[in-house]
Design a protein around this motif. Sequence first.
Motif, PDB file in Angstrom:
ATOM      1  N   VAL A   1       0.836  -1.200   0.000  1.00 51.33           N
ATOM      2  CA  VAL A   1       0.000   0.000   0.000  1.00 51.33           C
ATOM      3  C   VAL A   1       0.876   1.258   0.000  1.00 51.33           C
ATOM      4  CG1 VAL A   1      -1.721   1.311   1.292  1.00 51.33           C
ATOM      5  CG2 VAL A   1      -1.918  -1.176   1.118  1.00 51.33           C
ATOM      6  N   SER A   2       1.976   1.221   0.768  1.00 53.88           N
ATOM      7  CA  SER A   2       2.882   2.369   0.803  1.00 53.88           C
ATOM      8  C   SER A   2       3.474   2.637  -0.573  1.00 53.88           C
ATOM      9  CB  SER A   2       4.007   2.124   1.813  1.00 53.88           C
ATOM     10  OG  SER A   2       3.493   1.968   3.123  1.00 53.88           O
ATOM     11  N   ALA A   3       3.850   1.569  -1.281  1.00 55.52           N
ATOM     12  CA  ALA A   3       4.382   1.744  -2.634  1.00 55.52           C
ATOM     13  C   ALA A   3       3.323   2.323  -3.565  1.00 55.52           C
ATOM     14  CB  ALA A   3       4.894   0.405  -3.162  1.00 55.52           C
TER      15      ALA A   3
ATOM     16  N   GLY B   1       1.087  -1.742  14.515  1.00 56.81           N
ATOM     17  CA  GLY B   1       2.097  -2.793  14.403  1.00 56.81           C
ATOM     18  C   GLY B   1       3.386  -2.404  15.074  1.00 56.81           C
ATOM     19  N   ASN B   2       4.506  -2.577  14.374  1.00 59.79           N
ATOM     20  CA  ASN B   2       5.822  -2.311  14.931  1.00 59.79           C
ATOM     21  C   ASN B   2       6.698  -1.717  13.841  1.00 59.79           C
ATOM     22  OD1 ASN B   2       8.783  -3.162  15.550  1.00 59.79           O
ATOM     23  ND2 ASN B   2       7.719  -3.380  17.511  1.00 59.79           N
ATOM     24  N   GLY B   3       7.581  -0.775  14.232  1.00 58.63           N
ATOM     25  CA  GLY B   3       8.434  -0.111  13.258  1.00 58.63           C
ATOM     26  C   GLY B   3       9.357  -1.044  12.512  1.00 58.63           C
ATOM     27  N   HIS B   4       9.741  -2.165  13.146  1.00 61.21           N
ATOM     28  CA  HIS B   4      10.623  -3.115  12.469  1.00 61.21           C
ATOM     29  C   HIS B   4       9.896  -3.868  11.354  1.00 61.21           C
ATOM     30  CE1 HIS B   4      14.008  -2.684  15.239  1.00 61.21           C
ATOM     31  NE2 HIS B   4      13.103  -2.552  16.185  1.00 61.21           N
ATOM     32  N   LEU B   5       8.565  -3.861  11.395  1.00 59.21           N
ATOM     33  CA  LEU B   5       7.783  -4.530  10.353  1.00 59.21           C
ATOM     34  C   LEU B   5       7.335  -3.562   9.272  1.00 59.21           C
ATOM     35  CD1 LEU B   5       5.531  -6.815  12.592  1.00 59.21           C
ATOM     36  CD2 LEU B   5       7.506  -7.512  11.247  1.00 59.21           C
ATOM     37  N   SER B   6       7.105  -2.304   9.633  1.00 57.83           N
ATOM     38  CA  SER B   6       6.604  -1.335   8.658  1.00 57.83           C
ATOM     39  C   SER B   6       7.712  -0.552   7.984  1.00 57.83           C
ATOM     40  CB  SER B   6       5.629  -0.361   9.342  1.00 57.83           C
ATOM     41  OG  SER B   6       6.268   0.326  10.401  1.00 57.83           O
ATOM     42  N   GLY B   7       8.946  -0.687   8.466  1.00 50.36           N
ATOM     43  CA  GLY B   7      10.059   0.027   7.854  1.00 50.36           C
ATOM     44  C   GLY B   7      10.376   1.316   8.590  1.00 50.36           C
ATOM     45  N   GLY B   8      11.647   1.731   8.544  1.00 49.82           N
ATOM     46  CA  GLY B   8      12.041   2.954   9.216  1.00 49.82           C
ATOM     47  C   GLY B   8      11.440   4.183   8.558  1.00 49.82           C
ATOM     48  N   TRP B   9      11.332   5.249   9.325  1.00 52.97           N
ATOM     49  CA  TRP B   9      10.710   6.471   8.809  1.00 52.97           C
ATOM     50  C   TRP B   9      11.470   7.032   7.618  1.00 52.97           C
ATOM     51  CZ3 TRP B   9      13.599  10.905   8.585  1.00 52.97           C
ATOM     52  CH2 TRP B   9      14.774  10.940   9.356  1.00 52.97           C
ATOM     53  N   PHE B  10      12.748   6.712   7.514  1.00 50.69           N
ATOM     54  CA  PHE B  10      13.589   7.235   6.439  1.00 50.69           C
ATOM     55  C   PHE B  10      13.527   6.398   5.172  1.00 50.69           C
ATOM     56  CE2 PHE B  10      15.907   4.950   9.752  1.00 50.69           C
ATOM     57  CZ  PHE B  10      16.307   3.826   9.059  1.00 50.69           C
ATOM     58  N   ASN B  11      12.896   5.237   5.227  1.00 45.96           N
ATOM     59  CA  ASN B  11      12.691   4.447   4.015  1.00 45.96           C
ATOM     60  C   ASN B  11      11.877   5.261   3.013  1.00 45.96           C
ATOM     61  OD1 ASN B  11      10.657   2.509   2.505  1.00 45.96           O
ATOM     62  ND2 ASN B  11      12.511   1.331   2.888  1.00 45.96           N
ATOM     63  N   THR B  12      12.271   5.229   1.750  1.00 51.14           N
ATOM     64  CA  THR B  12      11.653   6.114   0.756  1.00 51.14           C
ATOM     65  C   THR B  12      10.141   5.964   0.699  1.00 51.14           C
ATOM     66  OG1 THR B  12      13.647   6.124  -0.612  1.00 51.14           O
ATOM     67  CG2 THR B  12      11.585   6.731  -1.685  1.00 51.14           C
ATOM     68  N   ASN B  13       9.655   4.743   0.584  1.00 43.43           N
ATOM     69  CA  ASN B  13       8.208   4.545   0.474  1.00 43.43           C
ATOM     70  C   ASN B  13       7.485   4.923   1.757  1.00 43.43           C
ATOM     71  OD1 ASN B  13       8.627   3.640  -2.094  1.00 43.43           O
ATOM     72  ND2 ASN B  13       8.130   1.505  -1.693  1.00 43.43           N
ATOM     73  N   VAL B  14       8.090   4.615   2.910  1.00 43.08           N
ATOM     74  CA  VAL B  14       7.468   4.977   4.178  1.00 43.08           C
ATOM     75  C   VAL B  14       7.446   6.494   4.343  1.00 43.08           C
ATOM     76  CG1 VAL B  14       7.662   4.807   6.694  1.00 43.08           C
ATOM     77  CG2 VAL B  14       8.127   2.806   5.269  1.00 43.08           C
ATOM     78  N   PHE B  15       8.547   7.154   4.023  1.00 39.80           N
ATOM     79  CA  PHE B  15       8.632   8.603   4.191  1.00 39.80           C
ATOM     80  C   PHE B  15       7.603   9.312   3.321  1.00 39.80           C
ATOM     81  CE2 PHE B  15      10.281  12.803   3.173  1.00 39.80           C
ATOM     82  CZ  PHE B  15      10.625  13.287   4.424  1.00 39.80           C
ATOM     83  N   ILE B  16       7.503   8.917   2.056  1.00 40.94           N
ATOM     84  CA  ILE B  16       6.583   9.605   1.149  1.00 40.94           C
ATOM     85  C   ILE B  16       5.138   9.304   1.490  1.00 40.94           C
ATOM     86  CG2 ILE B  16       5.821   9.764  -1.251  1.00 40.94           C
ATOM     87  CD1 ILE B  16       8.681   9.372  -2.127  1.00 40.94           C
ATOM     88  N   SER B  17       4.836   8.055   1.824  1.00 39.97           N
ATOM     89  CA  SER B  17       3.435   7.659   2.003  1.00 39.97           C
ATOM     90  C   SER B  17       2.882   7.964   3.380  1.00 39.97           C
ATOM     91  CB  SER B  17       3.291   6.151   1.741  1.00 39.97           C
ATOM     92  OG  SER B  17       4.002   5.401   2.717  1.00 39.97           O
TER      93      SER B  17
END
Length: 340
Positions: free
Chosen positions: A100-102, A172-188
Amino acid sequence: MSTLTGQRPSGPAPYRPSGPARYRPSGLTWTVLRLHRTALYVWGAALLVAAAALIWLVAAGPDARATVGGCDAADPFPMDCGTVHWTTTARIYSYGLALVSAGVTFQMFAVAVWAGAVLTGRELESGTARLAWTQSVTPARWLATRLAVPAALLTAGTALAVLLGNWTRRAGNGHLSGGWFNTNVFISSGPVAITYALAGLALGALAGLALRRALPAAAAALAAAYVLYEVLDRIRMSLWPSVTATGRAALQLPNGTLVLEQGVVSGDGRRLSNYMACSGIDNSAALGKCMRESEWTDFWTTYHPESHYWPLQLVESGLLLAVTGLAAAAAFALLRRRHA
């Protein structure tokens, strides 16, 4: 004389719709919605599927959180803690949220292609736009409506997807959803998602007006959106000043930290990057002995803490809004020059 004598003029009376047709929406906005209803249906269906998936993933959040191990407060490298036991629940939660983030991240490309090929390019190529301009619709008003209506829908829909995505991440948990600095996580996960979609809309409209043909405009809009995405992805972490820690603090960074560069300081004061000898020692005496034997005098780490998330979001959003404004202004200027 019929007016003076009170008699109605001869001839058929003007048509006035009655019943449900009387209250049917009309106007340029309604025309845009009807003309591009297929794209509206597809985008609305995608938004509903994403919303349903995120709501369903919230229910799996507590179980997914339990699959992540805890962090030892004494660990000098907290970024390495939180071992994930990859159960089926954890995989579904992680992959579903990543998908979904992508989708939210890359919708800019779809919007740019649609705006270039369909919103402006095809109407100019087929002559539909020129026909509208002969029916009391000025070119400027025609373009303003074609930008304003999709912009409003994209803003509302993307904002909903961002809010639901953040709700799912908190479940959930940050280790499962990705760090805030991950490109898809940051943008979405922030306002940047909305500004990327608006930038794609403006770039696509500009490409359609410049080329006036659907396929070339779609290709040009896609290329422009890709260049914008790549440039911002490369410079993102330089949009806000980073933090440099030295000494023991350079080895004990908080969770959620994005390390940009790290190393040691030599005896002559030189900083050596990506060289972390003695960094895995917990005992202070053993650490001091290792440093003396290695002739290092200090450690250093340059990083972005999680608190830099919002400054980076706002700066990048401002840049994207500037690109959107410039592209929209160029589109209006081009239209005015051709049809002055």
